[in-house]
Scaffold this motif. Sequence first.
Motif, PDB file in Angstrom:
ATOM      1  N   ASP A   1       9.914 -17.804  42.175  1.00 53.04           N
ATOM      2  CA  ASP A   1       9.521 -16.698  41.309  1.00 53.04           C
ATOM      3  C   ASP A   1       8.032 -16.358  41.416  1.00 53.04           C
ATOM      4  O   ASP A   1       7.547 -15.442  40.761  1.00 53.04           O
ATOM      5  N   LEU A   2       7.307 -17.097  42.262  1.00 51.77           N
ATOM      6  CA  LEU A   2       5.898 -16.812  42.495  1.00 51.77           C
ATOM      7  C   LEU A   2       5.688 -16.422  43.954  1.00 51.77           C
ATOM      8  O   LEU A   2       6.346 -16.956  44.852  1.00 51.77           O
ATOM      9  N   CYS A   3       4.773 -15.504  44.171  1.00 53.48           N
ATOM     10  CA  CYS A   3       4.524 -14.985  45.518  1.00 53.48           C
ATOM     11  C   CYS A   3       3.108 -15.358  45.944  1.00 53.48           C
ATOM     12  O   CYS A   3       2.156 -15.202  45.176  1.00 53.48           O
ATOM     13  N   ASP A   4       2.988 -15.862  47.159  1.00 54.27           N
ATOM     14  CA  ASP A   4       1.671 -16.250  47.680  1.00 54.27           C
ATOM     15  C   ASP A   4       1.565 -15.824  49.146  1.00 54.27           C
ATOM     16  O   ASP A   4       1.881 -16.578  50.049  1.00 54.27           O
ATOM     17  N   VAL A   5       1.126 -14.596  49.354  1.00 54.32           N
ATOM     18  CA  VAL A   5       1.024 -14.034  50.706  1.00 54.32           C
ATOM     19  C   VAL A   5      -0.434 -13.648  50.951  1.00 54.32           C
ATOM     20  O   VAL A   5      -1.050 -12.983  50.116  1.00 54.32           O
ATOM     21  N   ARG A   6      -0.977 -14.055  52.091  1.00 59.97           N
ATOM     22  CA  ARG A   6      -2.376 -13.742  52.424  1.00 59.97           C
ATOM     23  C   ARG A   6      -2.449 -12.700  53.526  1.00 59.97           C
ATOM     24  O   ARG A   6      -1.537 -12.585  54.354  1.00 59.97           O
ATOM     25  N   GLU A   7      -3.547 -11.954  53.524  1.00 58.92           N
ATOM     26  CA  GLU A   7      -3.823 -10.955  54.560  1.00 58.92           C
ATOM     27  C   GLU A   7      -5.114 -11.339  55.270  1.00 58.92           C
ATOM     28  O   GLU A   7      -6.192 -11.349  54.666  1.00 58.92           O
ATOM     29  N   GLU A   8      -5.007 -11.663  56.554  1.00 55.45           N
ATOM     30  CA  GLU A   8      -6.196 -11.978  57.333  1.00 55.45           C
ATOM     31  C   GLU A   8      -7.010 -10.694  57.527  1.00 55.45           C
ATOM     32  O   GLU A   8      -6.499  -9.697  58.034  1.00 55.45           O
ATOM     33  N   THR A   9      -8.257 -10.733  57.114  1.00 53.52           N
ATOM     34  CA  THR A   9      -9.112  -9.547  57.137  1.00 53.52           C
ATOM     35  C   THR A   9     -10.455  -9.905  57.762  1.00 53.52           C
ATOM     36  O   THR A   9     -11.116 -10.850  57.319  1.00 53.52           O
ATOM     37  N   GLU A  10     -10.848  -9.160  58.766  1.00 51.93           N
ATOM     38  CA  GLU A  10     -12.115  -9.453  59.438  1.00 51.93           C
ATOM     39  C   GLU A  10     -13.286  -8.910  58.638  1.00 51.93           C
ATOM     40  O   GLU A  10     -13.293  -7.756  58.216  1.00 51.93           O
TER      41      GLU A  10
END
Length: 255
Positions: A32-41
């Motif tokens: 029920d929890l979301c943990d998504v990362r976005e690699e950003t330069e």
Amino acid sequence: MVRASLAYQKVIPGQRIGRYISPDPSFQDPGDLCDVREETEVEIQNARLATEVLSWPTAGFELLQAPTRMQSFEDESEVRKVYYSEVQSLLSEVLEKAGAKVERVMVFDHTIRSSTASGLNTLGVRGKWAGPATFVHADYNERSAPQRLQQLAQTPGYTGVLLPAEDVQKVLSSGQRFAFINVWRSIDPLNPAFDYPLSLCDPRSVEEEDWMNYEMVYPDRVGSRLSLSNRAAASHKWYYYPEMRIDECLIFSCC
């Protein structure tokens, strides 16, 4: 200056952000929890060469010359006897220099991080090392900081220190200031730190709406901290201190 990718938090519409943290290997994540990362330069500036003033009162972080009497940071008894008092004296001096009236400095936790370790949390296991945290975050938010202060009056921290309940109530009811401050140091007496240098963002470059609450669900409590979206990453001012030595330490505010 270098260009590097940092893991910002990805916004998932309609979902809460966070993760479960459990020492039980059989634990089943309910999802029920979301943990998504976005690699950003982003650009990360060498803070040793910065032309602007980067100090604890202005940017929330500062590199200090702070020799230590420690012989081995792996000796927990020595850490408790020697290093805790060094940290308390150091923070008292820095805060008073910044104009604060310091009534108490206490050490309630410490973590040794190593690139050879895998888990991000030691969960209070003595002698266990943690890996580097490789995502953009701040350790507390406006809800979890006073909550953590209250917890330290109910259950001793890792160091065994217990705050008097009446003191905590006095602080929270009167509007007195309190702070959580990290002291970060390389513990190799012979070599400067090359791998995984800590990156720090000047909070003055961040828009308030880009901060997001992140839940951390433990078996016995629910904590929370702040994550950061990459919506305005191009305007974020990032810094790092390359090749930190054991006679230096980096202090930075968590709250």
